[in-house]
Structures are given as C-alpha cells and as structure tokens.
Scaffold this active site. Structure first.
Site, PDB file in Angstrom:
ATOM      1  N   SER A  89       0.787  -1.228   0.000  1.00 19.71           N
ATOM      2  CA  SER A  89       0.000   0.000   0.000  1.00 19.71           C
ATOM      3  C   SER A  89       0.820   1.280   0.000  1.00 19.71           C
ATOM      4  O   SER A  89       0.240   2.365  -0.129  1.00 19.71           O
ATOM      5  CB  SER A  89      -0.956   0.006   1.203  1.00 19.71           C
ATOM      6  OG  SER A  89      -2.020  -0.896   0.985  1.00 19.71           O
ATOM      7  N   TYR A 175     -10.628   2.271   5.461  1.00 21.37           N
ATOM      8  CA  TYR A 175      -9.460   2.027   4.608  1.00 21.37           C
ATOM      9  C   TYR A 175      -9.811   0.977   3.566  1.00 21.37           C
ATOM     10  O   TYR A 175     -10.387  -0.071   3.894  1.00 21.37           O
ATOM     11  CB  TYR A 175      -8.295   1.563   5.471  1.00 21.37           C
ATOM     12  CG  TYR A 175      -6.972   1.480   4.765  1.00 21.37           C
ATOM     13  CD1 TYR A 175      -6.248   2.639   4.496  1.00 21.37           C
ATOM     14  CD2 TYR A 175      -6.434   0.253   4.380  1.00 21.37           C
ATOM     15  CE1 TYR A 175      -5.019   2.571   3.853  1.00 21.37           C
ATOM     16  CE2 TYR A 175      -5.211   0.182   3.745  1.00 21.37           C
ATOM     17  CZ  TYR A 175      -4.511   1.341   3.478  1.00 21.37           C
ATOM     18  OH  TYR A 175      -3.297   1.272   2.835  1.00 21.37           O
ATOM     19  N   LYS A 340       3.591   5.989   5.851  1.00 19.45           N
ATOM     20  CA  LYS A 340       2.707   5.040   5.173  1.00 19.45           C
ATOM     21  C   LYS A 340       3.271   3.643   5.336  1.00 19.45           C
ATOM     22  O   LYS A 340       4.469   3.407   5.155  1.00 19.45           O
ATOM     23  CB  LYS A 340       2.578   5.362   3.686  1.00 19.45           C
ATOM     24  CG  LYS A 340       1.521   4.517   2.971  1.00 19.45           C
ATOM     25  CD  LYS A 340       0.129   4.912   3.395  1.00 19.45           C
ATOM     26  CE  LYS A 340      -0.950   3.980   2.856  1.00 19.45           C
ATOM     27  NZ  LYS A 340      -1.022   2.703   3.598  1.00 19.45           N
ATOM     28  N   THR A 341       2.410   2.723   5.701  1.00 31.67           N
ATOM     29  CA  THR A 341       2.767   1.306   5.739  1.00 31.67           C
ATOM     30  C   THR A 341       2.289   0.639   4.450  1.00 31.67           C
ATOM     31  O   THR A 341       1.426   1.161   3.738  1.00 31.67           O
ATOM     32  CB  THR A 341       2.120   0.589   6.927  1.00 31.67           C
ATOM     33  OG1 THR A 341       0.691   0.675   6.798  1.00 31.67           O
ATOM     34  CG2 THR A 341       2.548   1.201   8.242  1.00 31.67           C
ATOM     35  N   GLY A 342       2.847  -0.530   4.176  1.00 33.08           N
ATOM     36  CA  GLY A 342       2.400  -1.311   3.033  1.00 33.08           C
ATOM     37  C   GLY A 342       2.791  -2.761   3.210  1.00 33.08           C
ATOM     38  O   GLY A 342       3.809  -3.063   3.832  1.00 33.08           O
TER      39      GLY A 342
END
Length: 389
Positions: A89, A175, A340-342
C-alpha cells in the site's frame, strides 16, 4: 551528495547477522548510525524471522543504505541496493500523486463526483461520491478488499455499479483498496492514458526512479526478492482488481528513498509535480491524532511512539472511524511526520519523513510482519537521527 552502503548477511534461517561495510573510510558519525540501525533491525529480524531487509535513510543531505540478510532463502542471494521488494500500500502514495498531478494540470477537480470520469458509473452511488472521498477512504464504506469473485474488468465494473454505501459519503473513514484503486484509475482516465503508462512514463521518471516497476521485467528478475508468508513459505503478489493503483509497485530501497527526497524537497521537481506533492501532503480531515492526506498520513511533530503505533494499528485498516473534516485543506506542514505502511502476503514496508528535520527513513522486508514493529524500529532510528550532531 554522498552515498554510503553498509551490508549485513543472514546465515541460515535463524538470521544470525554479521555486518561488513562497503563504504570507504566510514566516519565516527557513520559508525554511530550503523550501530543505531543495527540495534533496531537485527533483533527485529530475529524476532520476526525476516529473511532480508533493506534500510535507507536520508539525513543532513546524505543518503545511507543498510542491507541485511537474503533476498531469497533458496539461493542465499544477499540483499543489496538493487534488491526489489513489494511495497504493497505504499503504492497508494503514487495514486495520490497522480490525481494531484491531474488536478494541477486542470484535468480534474478533487471535488468532482467520481462518475463524471467514467460514464459507465452514472446512475450508481458514485454520482454522489467525490474523487476526494475516494482518495481519502470516505466514500461510504467500501471494504478493505474486493470480494474474491470480483475478477476482470466486467465484474469490477458490476461491483462498483451495484455497491451500496454503508454510511453517508464523507462521514466515516474505511481504509479500502477498492476506494483508492478507483481513485487512481479515474485520475489516469482524466489524463488520457492508462495508470500503468502514467506511472512508468511520468511519475517514476519525474521523481528520478530507475528501478521501480509494476511488472518486473525479465532482465531485472534476478533482483526481485522472494517474499515469505507467515508459514515461511515463498510467495509473491499476484494480479488482482485495481492492483496497480493500490498495491502492486515493486521497488528498491534506494528508489523509494529518492521518492522520499522528492517529497522532502519538492523544489527539485517540475512545477506540476511540485503542486501535486503539496496536495498529497495537505491535510483534509482528522481521525484522532492523524491527519489524512492523499496517500500520506500526517502527525504533528514530534510524535510520541505510542501515538504513531496507535495510528498504524490493525483497527485503522479494518474498522470504520468517524472523521472531522477541516474547513479547508490544510497546507503541508514542515513540523509534521508523514508515514505510510504497506504489505503483501510476503513483504512488509514502512516509510516516514519529517520535512523540518529533512529526515526520511525506508524499511523494506521480504516478510509481512506487524505494523507496530515497523513503527517501533523506524521511530528508534528517528530519535537517534534527531539528536545526532
């Protein structure tokens, strides 16, 4: 600008690590940074059984790279500066940039209704849902993932046309890959090209990225890390609905740090991209301590660890949250932390940057591990960088 690389290699599945420096004549400051990163990353890899990680840092105008473990347990190829990781993401920040670029070039307005840019959606709920609501997960409860049976363009379109909001648009943050995916898709339509073309021909070159891909070409396959799932089985992301727009980018730590550098100093970019960066870093509403941008999530700086962990907790991705819209979009802030994480099934990524400190941190791993552990590791490194002389 100086670039330094420090590498670590995993020995066997237990990820026992030793470090070998490949930079010339490391300074005491370099050694201190190396020790700081080691102290955060080595225990993390052992605890989470992560085969390989790449860490990239920008601070005081210098870039530093730290590589650990292996890109593949099968051939024991070590992680290096060219290793490609799935960033999940984190890809959404590029969709944010593309939509903001389209607005800067007069091709769309974020306040426009989504169906205006895809006639096949007219008569659906998207007649009353704005592009901004899609891009900030407030369309009315689009879910985290598409249902499994939604595959192929016709079924994707049918899904959007028959979807009914759970909430009034703009009220709750939920989300969602379908939400952000449609946002990126419509932005590309407004610019008259496919999302893939715009990403590879405009955004990647615009930020100076040279080793970033949606589909890894054959001549780069040797750099593509193997991911590992929770059972330590090898896995890579497969195709899916709106994957390019929501989670499909593969990139290196050095390229991702280059992207962060463009966000830290957008003046080096061309004018439309400068405007786009400002839009993505602007604040649109608040959920608790977090201010939502386009892709980026922003916190007042300095940020206590507990606050950052809470903002990246699983419930932020799986549960709806009421939002408090700002009267007008709030301009980018220097004294802020953006993050931001992904993740995909076999990879975990985390990026953050602080404009007022000109600090950026990239963590890439070929295993999906908890967000709170990524945040803790990056926050510990950040605290050391803040106090470095």
């Amino acid at each position: 600008m100086r670039h330094k690389t420090l590498t670590g290699f995993a020995l066997g599945s237990a990820c026992s690590l030793f470090l070998a420096s490949t930079s010339a004549l490391a300074t005491p400051q370099d050694n201190h940074l190396k020790n700081t990163v080691d102290a955060s990353i080595r225990p993390l890899m052992q605890q989470q059984k992560i085969p390989g990680m790449a860490v990239a840092i920008i601070a005081k105008g210098e870039r530093h790279y730290f590589n650990y473990g292996v890109a593949s347990k099968d051939n024991q190829q070590p992680v290096d500066n060219d290793t490609l990781f799935e960033v999940g993401s984190v890809s959404k920040t590029f969709s944010g940039i593309l939509a903001a670029l389209a607005q800067a070039e007069g091709k769309l307005q974020l306040s426009d209704n989504a169906s205006q840019y895809l006639p096949a959606l007219r008569g659906s709920a998207f007649d009353h849902i704005s592009l901004l609501q899609l891009g900030t997960y407030t369309a009315g409860g689009l879910p985290l993932q598409f249902p499994d049976e939604v595959q192929g363009e016709d079924k994707i379109l049918d899904y959007y046309n028959t979807w009914k909001p759970r909430f009034s648009p703009g009220v709750q943050r939920q989300y969602s890959n379908p939400s952000l995916g449609l946002f990126g898709y419509l932005a590309a339509r407004s610019l008259g090209q496919s999302y893939e073309q715009l990403l590879e021909q405009r955004l990647f070159p615009g930020f100076g990225l040279k080793h970033s891909y949606l589909k890894v070409p054959q001549d780069q396959q040797q750099h593509y890390a193997m991911g590992y799932d929770q059972q330590d089985q090898p896995v890579r992301v497969g195709p899916g609905p709106m994957d390019a727009e929501a989670y499909a980018i593969k990139t290196s730590a050095s390229d991702l740090l280059q992207f962060i550098a463009g966000n830290l100093q957008p003046g080096q970019l061309d004018k439309p991209l400068q405007q786009a960066v400002a839009s993505t870093q602007s604040g649109y509403y608040q959920v608790g301590d977090m201010t939502q941008g386009l892709g980026w999530e922003r916190y007042a700086y300095p940020v206590p660890l507990a606050r950052l962990v809470a903002g990246n907790a699983p419930k932020m991705a799986t549960e709806p949250h009421p939002v408090q819209w700002l009267a007008t979009p709030e301009a980018p802030k220097a004294d802020a932390l953006y993050n931001k994480t992904g993740a995909t099934s076999g990879f975990g990524a985390y990026v953050l940057f602080v404009p007022s400190k000109q600090i950026g941190i990239v963590l890439l791993a070929n295993k999906n591990y908890p967000n709170q552990e990524r945040v803790k590791a990056a926050h510990a490194i950040l605290k050391e960088l803040e106090t470095a002389k």
